[in-house]
Design a protein around this motif. Structure first.
Motif, short mmCIF file in Angstrom:
data_model
loop_
_atom_site.label_atom_id
_atom_site.label_comp_id
_atom_site.label_asym_id
_atom_site.label_seq_id
_atom_site.Cartn_x
_atom_site.Cartn_y
_atom_site.Cartn_z
N ALA A 175 0.85 -1.18 0.00
CA ALA A 175 0.00 0.00 0.00
C ALA A 175 0.89 1.23 0.00
O ALA A 175 1.67 1.45 0.93
N LEU A 176 0.80 2.01 -1.07
CA LEU A 176 1.60 3.22 -1.21
C LEU A 176 0.70 4.41 -1.50
O LEU A 176 -0.24 4.29 -2.29
N PRO A 177 0.99 5.58 -0.94
CA PRO A 177 0.21 6.76 -1.29
C PRO A 177 0.62 7.29 -2.66
O PRO A 177 1.76 7.10 -3.09
N VAL A 178 -0.29 7.93 -3.34
CA VAL A 178 0.04 8.61 -4.59
C VAL A 178 0.91 9.81 -4.22
O VAL A 178 0.63 10.51 -3.25
N HIS A 179 1.94 10.05 -4.99
CA HIS A 179 2.93 11.07 -4.66
C HIS A 179 2.29 12.42 -4.35
O HIS A 179 2.61 13.06 -3.35
N ASP A 180 1.37 12.89 -5.18
CA ASP A 180 0.75 14.19 -4.97
C ASP A 180 -0.07 14.27 -3.69
O ASP A 180 -0.33 15.34 -3.18
N ALA A 181 -0.49 13.12 -3.18
CA ALA A 181 -1.30 13.09 -1.97
C ALA A 181 -0.46 13.12 -0.70
O ALA A 181 -1.00 13.24 0.39
#
Length: 96
Positions: free
Chosen positions: A88-94
């Protein structure tokens, strides 16, 4: 995994999902002064293969972890649960 997509859609958490083929072209890149090396196989273990992804929009990291656990326990095309590591990784912009 269609069931997972349907669940995510019902919850308003679905953004995108893609399944990848098992066709393999591995690319090794060592920098601008070295030509990329490509091979069809063997370059990595099957366990290194990304089979696909779900992009989800959830309220918390805890919910993302909960869904990753659920995906790992759901039966795959062969009928058995993959019980594979889900990342599970966050989207960079988020990212804050």
């Amino acid at each position: 995994m269609k069931h997972v997509s349907e669940l995510l859609e019902e919850n308003g958490e679905y953004v995108d999902a893609q399944a990848l083929t098992r066709a393999r072209t591995w690319v090794g890149y060592a920098g601008p002064d070295v030509a990329p090396v490509t091979t069809d196989w063997p370059a990595a273990r099957d366990s290194d293969l990304v089979a696909g992804w779900f992009m989800i929009d959830v309220e918390s990291r805890e919910r993302a972890v909960e869904l990753a656990s659920y995906v790992s326990s759901e039966p795959g095309p062969a009928g058995a649960a993959p019980n594979r590591v889900q990342i599970a990784l966050p989207v960079h912009d988020a990212m804050e």
